[in-house]
Motif scaffolding. Structure first.
Motif, PDB file in Angstrom:
ATOM      1  N   HIS A   1     -15.182  -2.267 -13.920  1.00 60.96           N
ATOM      2  CA  HIS A   1     -13.831  -2.532 -14.311  1.00 60.96           C
ATOM      3  C   HIS A   1     -12.959  -3.537 -13.171  1.00 60.96           C
ATOM      4  N   ILE A   2     -14.251  -3.702 -11.629  1.00 67.07           N
ATOM      5  CA  ILE A   2     -13.340  -4.912 -10.508  1.00 67.07           C
ATOM      6  C   ILE A   2     -13.366  -6.011 -11.092  1.00 67.07           C
TER       7      ILE A   2
ATOM      8  N   ALA B   1      -7.565  -2.177 -11.268  1.00 67.21           N
ATOM      9  CA  ALA B   1      -9.256  -1.086 -11.198  1.00 67.21           C
ATOM     10  C   ALA B   1      -9.220   0.322 -11.351  1.00 67.21           C
ATOM     11  N   ASN B   2      -8.674   1.031 -10.652  1.00 65.67           N
ATOM     12  CA  ASN B   2      -8.680   1.895 -10.574  1.00 65.67           C
ATOM     13  C   ASN B   2      -7.533   2.436 -12.381  1.00 65.67           C
TER      14      ASN B   2
ATOM     15  N   ILE C   1      -6.618  -6.513  -1.473  1.00 69.27           N
ATOM     16  CA  ILE C   1      -7.546  -5.202  -2.144  1.00 69.27           C
ATOM     17  C   ILE C   1      -6.576  -3.836  -2.208  1.00 69.27           C
ATOM     18  N   THR C   2      -5.734  -4.006  -2.130  1.00 63.76           N
ATOM     19  CA  THR C   2      -4.896  -2.828  -2.707  1.00 63.76           C
ATOM     20  C   THR C   2      -4.369  -3.233  -4.269  1.00 63.76           C
TER      21      THR C   2
ATOM     22  N   ILE D   1     -15.369   3.820 -10.151  1.00 66.15           N
ATOM     23  CA  ILE D   1     -14.455   2.073 -10.790  1.00 66.15           C
ATOM     24  C   ILE D   1     -16.027   1.975  -9.947  1.00 66.15           C
TER      25      ILE D   1
ATOM     26  N   SER E   1      -7.909  -2.554  -6.390  1.00 64.20           N
ATOM     27  CA  SER E   1      -8.138  -1.489  -6.428  1.00 64.20           C
ATOM     28  C   SER E   1      -7.365  -0.913  -7.425  1.00 64.20           C
ATOM     29  N   SER E   2      -5.973  -0.427  -6.912  1.00 67.60           N
ATOM     30  CA  SER E   2      -5.112   0.239  -8.109  1.00 67.60           C
ATOM     31  C   SER E   2      -5.305  -0.708  -9.824  1.00 67.60           C
TER      32      SER E   2
ATOM     33  N   ASP F   1       0.867  -1.443  -0.151  1.00 65.42           N
ATOM     34  CA  ASP F   1       0.015  -0.147   0.085  1.00 65.42           C
ATOM     35  C   ASP F   1       1.229   1.183   0.161  1.00 65.42           C
TER      36      ASP F   1
END
Length: 138
Positions: A74-75, A58-59, A51-52, A70, A55-56, A3
């Motif tokens: 995207h996920i 997907a971003n 999760i990080t 998002i 998320s990254s 992270d």
């Protein structure tokens, strides 16, 4: 990846009690197995890292699509791109279940709105219910 690579903080975590409850529900009680605190803490770190990572990714996908939010799509794309595509069908099933639960909550809210009672009347009913509960319980 950590992270810290994403400008995060060391304070990122998940509730220990929640993780412990999930693990306890998975372990068969007849097995006599105990999930140690060190193992739980390591699992939490792994979950935060996962999760990080998702998320990254997907971003990045949402930015490439010029989106500011998002979305579930995207996920799922992130999961597929990172090699977790096998989990997508089950994740989508859980997401659909969640949407159905939200619909039930919306119906309750709409039921309240369609009661034709004013805010003052609803407040009076709530206060009356509190008084009755207080009388019953002491």
């Amino acid at each position: 990846m950590s992270d810290r690579e994403f400008g995060g903080s060391d304070d990122l975590s998940l509730p220990k009690a929640t993780v412990q409850k999930i693990v306890t529900e998975i372990l068969p009680s007849s097995s006599g197995l105990v999930f140690g605190k060190d193992a739980r803490d390591l699992l939490i770190e792994c979950c935060v890292e996962f999760i990080t990572l998702i998320s990254s990714e997907a971003n990045d996908i949402s930015e490439k699509e010029s989106k500011k939010t998002i979305a579930c799509d995207h996920i799922t794309k992130a999961l597929e791109q990172l090699g977790f595509g096998a989990y997508v069908p089950e994740i989508m099933a859980v997401a659909n279940d969640h949407k159905e639960q939200l619909k039930g909550r919306e119906k309750k809210a709409n039921k309240l709105e369609s009661s034709d009672l004013t805010t003052e009347q609803l407040l009076a009913l709530q206060e009356e219910a509190f008084r009755e509960a207080a009388q019953r319980h002491g």
